[in-house]
Design an enzyme around this catalytic site. Sequence first.
Site, mmCIF file in Angstrom:
data_model
loop_
_atom_site.group_PDB
_atom_site.id
_atom_site.type_symbol
_atom_site.label_atom_id
_atom_site.label_comp_id
_atom_site.label_asym_id
_atom_site.label_seq_id
_atom_site.Cartn_x
_atom_site.Cartn_y
_atom_site.Cartn_z
ATOM 1 N N THR A 82 0.840 -1.213 0.000
ATOM 2 C CA THR A 82 0.000 0.000 0.000
ATOM 3 C C THR A 82 0.868 1.254 0.000
ATOM 4 O O THR A 82 0.733 2.125 -0.860
ATOM 5 C CB THR A 82 -0.899 -0.004 1.264
ATOM 6 O OG1 THR A 82 -1.690 -1.192 1.240
ATOM 7 C CG2 THR A 82 -1.822 1.196 1.293
ATOM 8 N N ALA B 50 13.834 19.241 -3.554
ATOM 9 C CA ALA B 50 15.064 18.613 -3.046
ATOM 10 C C ALA B 50 16.321 19.277 -3.616
ATOM 11 O O ALA B 50 17.413 19.079 -3.093
ATOM 12 C CB ALA B 50 15.064 17.121 -3.390
ATOM 13 N N LYS C 88 5.981 1.795 12.610
ATOM 14 C CA LYS C 88 5.915 2.229 14.021
ATOM 15 C C LYS C 88 6.124 1.081 14.995
ATOM 16 O O LYS C 88 6.688 1.276 16.080
ATOM 17 C CB LYS C 88 4.607 2.961 14.340
ATOM 18 C CG LYS C 88 3.313 2.216 14.037
ATOM 19 C CD LYS C 88 2.982 2.314 12.579
ATOM 20 C CE LYS C 88 2.033 1.263 12.093
ATOM 21 N NZ LYS C 88 0.902 1.806 11.375
ATOM 22 N N VAL D 64 3.589 7.881 12.478
ATOM 23 C CA VAL D 64 2.451 8.306 13.332
ATOM 24 C C VAL D 64 1.598 9.322 12.562
ATOM 25 O O VAL D 64 2.127 10.282 11.996
ATOM 26 C CB VAL D 64 2.935 8.973 14.642
ATOM 27 C CG1 VAL D 64 1.743 9.337 15.529
ATOM 28 C CG2 VAL D 64 3.909 8.088 15.400
ATOM 29 N N ILE E 103 -0.432 13.382 8.461
ATOM 30 C CA ILE E 103 -0.301 14.563 9.347
ATOM 31 C C ILE E 103 1.175 14.725 9.725
ATOM 32 O O ILE E 103 1.773 13.783 10.240
ATOM 33 C CB ILE E 103 -1.120 14.391 10.650
ATOM 34 C CG1 ILE E 103 -2.591 14.096 10.350
ATOM 35 C CG2 ILE E 103 -0.993 15.625 11.542
ATOM 36 C CD1 ILE E 103 -3.417 13.766 11.592
ATOM 37 N N GLY F 225 -6.897 -0.538 2.450
ATOM 38 C CA GLY F 225 -5.450 -0.427 2.704
ATOM 39 C C GLY F 225 -5.117 0.284 4.002
ATOM 40 O O GLY F 225 -3.983 0.687 4.216
ATOM 41 N N ASP G 252 -1.436 -0.764 18.032
ATOM 42 C CA ASP G 252 -0.878 0.203 17.065
ATOM 43 C C ASP G 252 -0.957 1.631 17.646
ATOM 44 O O ASP G 252 -0.004 2.406 17.528
ATOM 45 C CB ASP G 252 -1.677 0.104 15.752
ATOM 46 C CG ASP G 252 -1.219 1.092 14.699
ATOM 47 O OD1 ASP G 252 -0.209 0.821 14.038
ATOM 48 O OD2 ASP G 252 -1.865 2.149 14.554
ATOM 49 N N LYS H 143 2.229 4.061 18.619
ATOM 50 C CA LYS H 143 2.351 5.449 18.119
ATOM 51 C C LYS H 143 2.459 6.419 19.290
ATOM 52 O O LYS H 143 3.229 7.382 19.240
ATOM 53 C CB LYS H 143 1.155 5.781 17.238
ATOM 54 C CG LYS H 143 1.194 5.055 15.897
ATOM 55 C CD LYS H 143 -0.147 5.173 15.180
ATOM 56 C CE LYS H 143 -0.105 4.567 13.790
ATOM 57 N NZ LYS H 143 -1.440 4.370 13.221
HETATM 58 P P1 NDP Z 1 1.747 -4.055 2.763
HETATM 59 O O1 NDP Z 1 1.506 -5.346 3.444
HETATM 60 O O2 NDP Z 1 0.721 -3.508 1.858
HETATM 61 O O3 NDP Z 1 3.114 -4.166 1.918
HETATM 62 C C1 NDP Z 1 4.261 -4.764 2.405
HETATM 63 C C2 NDP Z 1 5.284 -4.873 1.262
HETATM 64 O O4 NDP Z 1 6.482 -5.410 1.799
HETATM 65 C C3 NDP Z 1 4.888 -5.774 0.120
HETATM 66 O O5 NDP Z 1 5.168 -5.123 -1.100
HETATM 67 C C4 NDP Z 1 5.768 -7.002 0.291
HETATM 68 O O6 NDP Z 1 6.185 -7.594 -0.950
HETATM 69 C C5 NDP Z 1 6.983 -6.392 0.926
HETATM 70 N N1 NDP Z 1 7.772 -7.352 1.687
HETATM 71 C C6 NDP Z 1 7.395 -8.075 2.766
HETATM 72 N N2 NDP Z 1 8.424 -8.824 3.222
HETATM 73 C C7 NDP Z 1 9.470 -8.547 2.410
HETATM 74 C C8 NDP Z 1 10.808 -8.994 2.323
HETATM 75 N N3 NDP Z 1 11.277 -9.887 3.182
HETATM 76 N N4 NDP Z 1 11.610 -8.498 1.361
HETATM 77 C C9 NDP Z 1 11.144 -7.598 0.479
HETATM 78 N N5 NDP Z 1 9.866 -7.126 0.498
HETATM 79 C C10 NDP Z 1 9.057 -7.590 1.437
HETATM 80 O O7 NDP Z 1 2.119 -3.010 3.907
HETATM 81 P P2 NDP Z 1 1.784 -1.453 3.976
HETATM 82 O O8 NDP Z 1 2.318 -0.781 2.765
HETATM 83 O O9 NDP Z 1 0.366 -1.242 4.349
HETATM 84 O O10 NDP Z 1 2.626 -1.020 5.283
HETATM 85 C C11 NDP Z 1 4.026 -0.918 5.241
HETATM 86 C C12 NDP Z 1 4.502 -0.278 6.545
HETATM 87 O O11 NDP Z 1 3.920 1.028 6.658
HETATM 88 C C13 NDP Z 1 4.048 -1.030 7.809
HETATM 89 O O12 NDP Z 1 5.040 -0.908 8.769
HETATM 90 C C14 NDP Z 1 2.801 -0.250 8.267
HETATM 91 O O13 NDP Z 1 2.589 -0.337 9.644
HETATM 92 C C15 NDP Z 1 3.201 1.152 7.873
HETATM 93 N N6 NDP Z 1 2.091 2.074 7.641
HETATM 94 C C16 NDP Z 1 1.035 1.708 6.853
HETATM 95 C C17 NDP Z 1 0.021 2.599 6.592
HETATM 96 C C18 NDP Z 1 -1.152 2.238 5.756
HETATM 97 O O14 NDP Z 1 -2.094 3.038 5.678
HETATM 98 N N7 NDP Z 1 -1.184 1.078 5.132
HETATM 99 C C19 NDP Z 1 0.047 3.959 7.155
HETATM 100 C C20 NDP Z 1 1.204 4.257 7.954
HETATM 101 C C21 NDP Z 1 2.180 3.333 8.193
HETATM 102 P P3 NDP Z 1 5.149 -8.266 -1.981
HETATM 103 O O15 NDP Z 1 4.330 -7.130 -2.513
HETATM 104 O O16 NDP Z 1 5.989 -8.879 -3.020
HETATM 105 O O17 NDP Z 1 4.341 -9.238 -1.168
HETATM 106 N N1 HSE Z 2 -3.082 0.543 10.438
HETATM 107 C C1 HSE Z 2 -2.740 1.896 10.694
HETATM 108 C C2 HSE Z 2 -4.006 2.684 10.966
HETATM 109 C C3 HSE Z 2 -2.011 2.485 9.510
HETATM 110 O O1 HSE Z 2 -5.092 2.199 10.632
HETATM 111 O O2 HSE Z 2 -3.920 3.766 11.519
HETATM 112 C C4 HSE Z 2 -1.482 3.868 9.773
HETATM 113 O O3 HSE Z 2 -0.464 3.840 10.716
#
Ligand code: NDP
Ligand code: HSE
Length: 432
Positions: free
Chosen positions: A13, A33, A105, A132, A136, A187, A201, A205
């Site tokens: 995501t 940048a 986080k 976090v 924002i 997502g 979570d 945060k």
């Molecule tokens: P997703 O589960 O959507 O994506 C995780 C990605 O990591 C995938 O592309 C996956 O690959 C890849 N991946 C997992 N393991 C490995 C590995 N060993 N080597 C290489 N790539 C790997 O997660 P999100 O994008 O939702 O979240 C990512 C981080 O951001 C988390 O820490 C989450 O807490 C944080 N976050 C998320 C928010 C949200 O709204 N979703 C908001 C704020 C923070 P593949 O696609 O090939 O499976």
């Molecule tokens: N799972 C988290 C939330 C993503 O819903 O707030 C953002 O950190």
Amino acid sequence: MERTKVAIIGLGTVGTGVAKLLLDHGDRTARHAGRIPWLEKAVVQNLNKPRKVEIPDGVLTDNLDDVVSNPEITVVAQLIGGIEPARTIMLQLLEAGKDIITANKALLAIHGPELFDKARQLGRCIAFEASVGGGIPIITNIGQCLTANQVTSLRGILNGTCNFIITQMQDHGTDFETALREAQNLGYAEADPTLDVNGADTAQKLSILSQLAFGVRGNWEDIPCKGIEDLDIADVRFADQLGYRIKLLAIAKLVENEVEMNVSPMLIKKGSPLAEVQDAFNAIRVRGDAVGPVFYHGQGAGQMPTASAVVADIIDTVTGRSQITFNNLELWSESHRPRSMADASQTRNRYYLRMQVTDKPGVMAEITGILGKNGVSIASIIQHKPDQESLASTVPLVIMSHQTAQNAITKSVEEFMQSENIDSKAVVLKVL
Ligand code: NDP
Ligand code: HSE
């Protein structure tokens, strides 16, 4: 214009949103940048998975070493969730001389001290705006814009998934499970959504914000924490009738030299800014001793809001601003005199109580008697009539208390459970 080669680890995501901004808005990022943040590599687990962004040839890889051993890549956005292998990858990247941006986080709340120490030792930096509050800019605001202040309190809605679920329950009558599934599809939720709904979570945060605002050193698991997994739509409706909304709130407050911290669902009077935060939005109210209260509001989860924070960190790292801030903040550093965490669960609050009681003479007197004996003063009491067709012999009773100590409520609830006139364990929620 010169380029700084950037890599993304994880193209889910958040990573997809970051790739879109870097690839589609290169002119914008370069302008800010002063160089082009150039997407050189994007590391994923599964090369065959369809992607929602068109990645140029040669950029996608499943080999982390394409990043680690490429000295031209100096800035890496680490966007995989969970603890391992995320922690090991972060350490490898730091050892290889990369500056890191992360949204993880959970990893920072647990391994922040180790990772920040390692980055300091190696002269590298870690930027974490997206960890976090999603889009924002709360980390920058507390870490840079409010530094003339001692923050005295902060309270906020820090989990987009929970706020989305509660809004769906309240405004559309959606049941908990359906609302959670929708949050996952959009997502917002973590890979393991238990961490969203059980409050973990939010507590993680809060521990990051409290480290930044107060220098609190402590384990996030020691923060008293209750989630929304047991939230009943009946309570959302009763709260609404009483003029309140239920929100999962994180609170931290400086009391003498300790910081009282708590995460729990609370009733908040409708019309107050926190009560009006809807859907996946987050909000944080920070009070500083010079500035007074400041309120931040924006999308707390989801692809593009989170990517906005990550890419701003990439730009700051490319320009060198992140390095300066990182060195000055000295987060989780031994050189800071840390404040300790105090339990806020014993502070006095107003309470909302709901129980299912037998509809017969004397029951109300029994309940008010128990509350009175324990020193709980009642502000209002509503017994709902059984509907005409219902043959049920029990009715819901909703009580709002005046300010009272938590142990007085706990004791009363224990005594309610001994009564044959009270059908189920009372629901207890704090009122802000
Ligand atoms: P997703 O589960 O959507 O994506 C995780 C990605 O990591 C995938 O592309 C996956 O690959 C890849 N991946 C997992 N393991 C490995 C590995 N060993 N080597 C290489 N790539 C790997 O997660 P999100 O994008 O939702 O979240 C990512 C981080 O951001 C988390 O820490 C989450 O807490 C944080 N976050 C998320 C928010 C949200 O709204 N979703 C908001 C704020 C923070 P593949 O696609 O090939 O499976
Ligand atoms: N799972 C988290 C939330 C993503 O819903 O707030 C953002 O950190």
